[in-house]
Design a protein around this motif. Structure first.
Motif, PDB file in Angstrom:
ATOM      1  N   UNK A 124      -4.421  -8.780   0.639  1.00 18.90           N
ATOM      2  CA  UNK A 124      -4.925  -7.480   1.093  1.00 18.90           C
ATOM      3  C   UNK A 124      -3.967  -6.851   2.093  1.00 18.90           C
ATOM      4  N   UNK A 125      -3.451  -7.640   3.033  1.00 16.63           N
ATOM      5  CA  UNK A 125      -2.519  -7.099   4.025  1.00 16.63           C
ATOM      6  C   UNK A 125      -1.201  -6.680   3.391  1.00 16.63           C
ATOM      7  N   UNK A 126      -0.725  -7.460   2.420  1.00 15.08           N
ATOM      8  CA  UNK A 126       0.497  -7.055   1.728  1.00 15.08           C
ATOM      9  C   UNK A 126       0.311  -5.711   1.022  1.00 15.08           C
ATOM     10  N   UNK A 127      -0.846  -5.569   0.335  1.00 13.58           N
ATOM     11  CA  UNK A 127      -1.131  -4.290  -0.322  1.00 13.58           C
ATOM     12  C   UNK A 127      -1.301  -3.171   0.700  1.00 13.58           C
ATOM     13  N   UNK A 129     -12.680  -1.793   6.784  1.00 12.70           N
ATOM     14  CA  UNK A 129     -12.228  -1.605   5.402  1.00 12.70           C
ATOM     15  C   UNK A 129     -11.403  -2.790   4.931  1.00 12.70           C
ATOM     16  N   UNK A 130     -10.508  -3.284   5.805  1.00  5.32           N
ATOM     17  CA  UNK A 130      -9.705  -4.454   5.440  1.00  5.32           C
ATOM     18  C   UNK A 130     -10.600  -5.664   5.196  1.00  5.32           C
ATOM     19  N   UNK A 131     -11.608  -5.838   6.035  1.00  4.24           N
ATOM     20  CA  UNK A 131     -12.528  -6.962   5.865  1.00  4.24           C
ATOM     21  C   UNK A 131     -13.290  -6.831   4.546  1.00  4.24           C
ATOM     22  N   UNK A 132     -13.739  -5.614   4.229  1.00  2.00           N
ATOM     23  CA  UNK A 132     -14.487  -5.401   2.974  1.00  2.00           C
ATOM     24  C   UNK A 132     -13.598  -5.662   1.764  1.00  2.00           C
ATOM     25  N   UNK A 165      -9.778  -5.259 -11.941  1.00  2.00           N
ATOM     26  CA  UNK A 165     -10.330  -5.351 -10.577  1.00  2.00           C
ATOM     27  C   UNK A 165      -9.205  -5.521  -9.550  1.00  2.00           C
ATOM     28  N   UNK A 166      -8.202  -6.351  -9.882  1.00  2.00           N
ATOM     29  CA  UNK A 166      -7.101  -6.560  -8.937  1.00  2.00           C
ATOM     30  C   UNK A 166      -6.297  -5.282  -8.746  1.00  2.00           C
ATOM     31  N   UNK A 167      -6.094  -4.543  -9.843  1.00  2.00           N
ATOM     32  CA  UNK A 167      -5.346  -3.297  -9.735  1.00  2.00           C
ATOM     33  C   UNK A 167      -6.098  -2.258  -8.884  1.00  2.00           C
ATOM     34  N   UNK A 168      -7.429  -2.171  -9.081  1.00  2.00           N
ATOM     35  CA  UNK A 168      -8.227  -1.219  -8.290  1.00  2.00           C
ATOM     36  C   UNK A 168      -8.188  -1.597  -6.808  1.00  2.00           C
ATOM     37  N   UNK A 196      -6.887   0.691  -3.619  1.00  2.00           N
ATOM     38  CA  UNK A 196      -7.713   0.959  -2.437  1.00  2.00           C
ATOM     39  C   UNK A 196      -7.024   0.483  -1.149  1.00  2.00           C
ATOM     40  N   UNK A 197      -6.377  -0.681  -1.204  1.00  2.00           N
ATOM     41  CA  UNK A 197      -5.645  -1.178  -0.038  1.00  2.00           C
ATOM     42  C   UNK A 197      -4.508  -0.230   0.328  1.00  2.00           C
TER      43      UNK A 197
END
Length: 636
Positions: free
Chosen positions: A325-328, A302-305, A342-345, A349-350
């Motif tokens: 992604x890791x921070x989120x 999931x993190x990779x995706x 897109x960034x908010x979505x 998800x993260x």
């Protein structure tokens, strides 16, 4: 010969020395025991069986010696000395101060050590054979007792010194044969004392097949191996059994009989260390369950995706996208207010993935902690386990067999009634599953997954318990391969016939630990270079290294002329220089040396007095070579 012991091994050894080697034997046994197990026959039962007898004062004579046996060939009775412990008075009554050899076979290592030191003081030149379960302590005591003999007799010959003390373990002697019997059955591999030889048991060749003779044929197996009325597994005289050391003509004409052949000769590899689960060496698969590993793989995917999606939908480079992604994921990034949809979505998800990661980390920590704690607890058999060996009994014999099976990387499940048995700590330390319970109770064998097992090894000290476990296991799996420990030969014959009749499609073998161990102890008492022994059904082939000089059966004869079917056969020639030879060939292997042995000798080679040869012999054949027995008997 003086034999001191409190169980069935002392009886078997005394009988071996008397019947095979024609020695005068004095047996020191406890006098206060009324009953015993089948493997520990009391002295009263031995006397009733005619194995023990007291000499009359007339027969003993003034010196207390037994009458001479050399003229009539009549077996001397085994003289009995009753003593609760091997005290100095008891040893003197047994004649240790005048004896050639003493065997100390008590089950307690401390008793054997104290008695060995006492006997060495009473007779510095006495040949000592000591039974020890603790191998490390036994090695130290062997050196100490040899040093004591050298101090008392400074001029002792080196060959005599190396044979003055021998420390043996019946468990170590019998374990390889017991393990091989259960593991591979008719294709088993057996090494003689783990030193030189590899013998393979082969089934009869099919029609049109050419059997592989190997280096030589050591034995023809019983023709009754597949016959319900046969007597495989019996030592009783007059029964059909294996033919040891047959000649080539007999091998070629035999039909329907399996063979034991000497296939290869190699130096035994050192034992592999047993894998132990510890803080420093635990495998990843042992720390975390399969479900936890799949969940962790899902989080990583999931993190990779999310990282790839961030790269595609934003202008961030791969490193920066992974960082965001890791921070989120860990909820430590600023909210994406005012940024693109897109960034908010992606941030939401993260965060969701991060919520799933938290319980996953807690579960992993708890599982790892439980795994480390489980190293101090007994493992249960895994659910999907199959093709394993069920080992019944974790006493001193069972513990040694367990080590042997794990060295061969064979999956094992142990069954033991006593939670304080000798092998419980060993099984716990190496992570072998153990079922605690009485095997005669319902549900115990099922818990050991006997219905999916490859073989059953019944090694308790009770013949009836082993038989009951075998019958119960066969009701759950009719074609189960079984090797059970049975002491009495007549009982073994009856059991074999019954099981072969009831389950003709299954392989059944019976073994006696004392029968497997007695030839090695007897050979050590005779002071000869016994390399080891292999079982052929319930009979024994002994391997020894003998000098040609002094043996008219060898000296001046060719290899083919020296071969006597059913008695002995020359296997190899020691090609090292006589001055460089170790007096004891077996000790060279124990010290890591490899003698120069020539195998597959030419039949026309003429033996010289300075030669030393390695032979395979029956017990009767070896006794005849030593000048102790009567004519060799092929059924020995």
């Amino acid at each position: 010969m003086v034999v001191c012991g409190d169980d069935g091994l002392a009886q078997r050894l005394a009988t071996e020395l008397r019947d095979v080697y024609r020695e005068q034997v004095v047996l020191v046994v406890p006098g206060d025991r009324a009953e015993g197990r089948l493997e520990e026959q009391p002295a009263a039962q031995w006397r009733a069986a005619g194995l023990i007898g007291r000499f009359s004062s007339t027969a003993r004579g003034s010196a207390g010696a037994a009458p001479d046996d050399t003229s009539g060939g009549v077996l001397l009775p085994i003289r009995e000395v009753m003593s609760g412990s091997p005290t100095e008075a008891a040893l003197l009554r047994a004649g240790v101060d005048r004896a050639a050899a003493l065997a100390l076979l008590y089950e307690d290592d401390e008793t054997n050590l104290r008695s060995a030191l006492l006997a060495r003081r009473l007779n510095p030149g006495l040949r000592l054979v000591v039974r020890m379960y603790n191998r490390k302590l036994g090695q130290h005591m062997e050196e100490l007792l040899d040093q004591a003999a050298l101090v008392a007799m400074p001029g002792m010959d080196r060959a005599v010194l190396e044979a003055s003390t021998t420390v043996l373990s019946d468990a170590d002697t019998a374990a390889p044969a017991l393990a091989a019997t259960a593991v591979a059955g008719t294709s088993k591999v057996v090494q003689a004392d783990g030193l030189l030889l590899r013998a393979v048991e082969r089934t009869p060749p099919g029609r049109g097949e050419v059997p592989d003779p190997g280096l030589c044929t050591l034995a023809l197996l019983s023709s009754t191996t597949a016959d319900p009325a046969g007597a495989e597994g019996s030592d009783a005289s007059g029964t059909v059994g294996p033919l040891l050391l047959p000649d080539d003509r007999t091998v070629h004409t035999a039909t329907g009989r399996g063979t034991v052949i000497l296939e290869t000769v190699r130096h035994a590899a050192p034992a592999r260390p047993l894998r132990r689960l510890s803080l420093r060496g635990a495998a990843f698969g042992d720390l975390f369950s399969g479900r936890l590993r799949w969940a962790l793989a899902g989080i990583v995917a999931s993190v990779f995706a999310l990282t790839v999606t961030t790269i595609l939908l934003t202008d961030a480079d791969p490193v920066h996208a992974a960082y965001l992604t890791l921070l989120d994921l860990f909820s430590i990034n600023d909210p994406a207010v005012g940024e693109s949809t897109a960034r908010q979505v992606l941030q939401l998800l993260s965060g969701l993935v991060g919520l799933a990661l938290l319980p996953l980390l807690v579960a992993g920590a708890l599982e790892a902690l439980g795994t480390f704690r489980a190293t101090d607890a007994l493992r249960r058999p895994p659910r999907g386990l199959s093709g394993h060996v069920v080992l019944l009994g974790l006493g001193k014999i069972g513990a040694r067999v367990l080590v042997r099976l794990r060295e061969l990387e064979i999956p094992v499940v142990c069954v033991e009634e006593d939670p304080d048995a000798r092998g419980i700590a060993l099984a716990r330390g190496i992570g072998v599953p153990v079922v605690l319970g009485d095997v005669t109770e319902e549900g115990v064998l099922e818990a050991a997954k006997i219905h999916r097992a490859h073989a059953l090894l019944a090694l308790t000290s009770s013949d009836t318990t082993n038989l009951e476990a075998t019958l119960s296991a066969r009701t759950l799996k009719t074609d189960l391969r079984v090797a059970l420990r049975l002491y009495d030969d007549d009982f073994a014959t009856a059991v074999y016939r019954t099981l072969r009749t009831a389950h003709p499609e299954a392989l059944t073998r019976s073994r006696s630990v004392t029968h497997l161990a007695a030839p090695a102890f007897a050979g050590a008492m005779m002071g000869r270079q016994i390399l080891g022994a292999i079982p052929v059904e319930r009979k024994i082939l002994v391997f020894a290294a003998l000098p040609v000089a002094g043996h008219p059966q060898f000296e001046g004869r060719t290899v083919s002329e020296a071969f006597r079917p059913g008695a002995w056969r020359i296997l190899a020639l020691d090609t090292s220089a006589p001055a460089a030879r170790r007096p004891d060939l077996a000790s060279a292997h124990r010290d890591g040396e490899h003698p120069q042995l020539l195998w597959d000798l030419h039949p026309g080679y003429a033996l010289r007095p300075e030669d030393r040869v390695v032979i395979a012999a029956t017990r009767g054949g070896l006794a005849d070579l030593l000048g102790r027995g009567t004519a060799p008997r092929s059924t020995c």
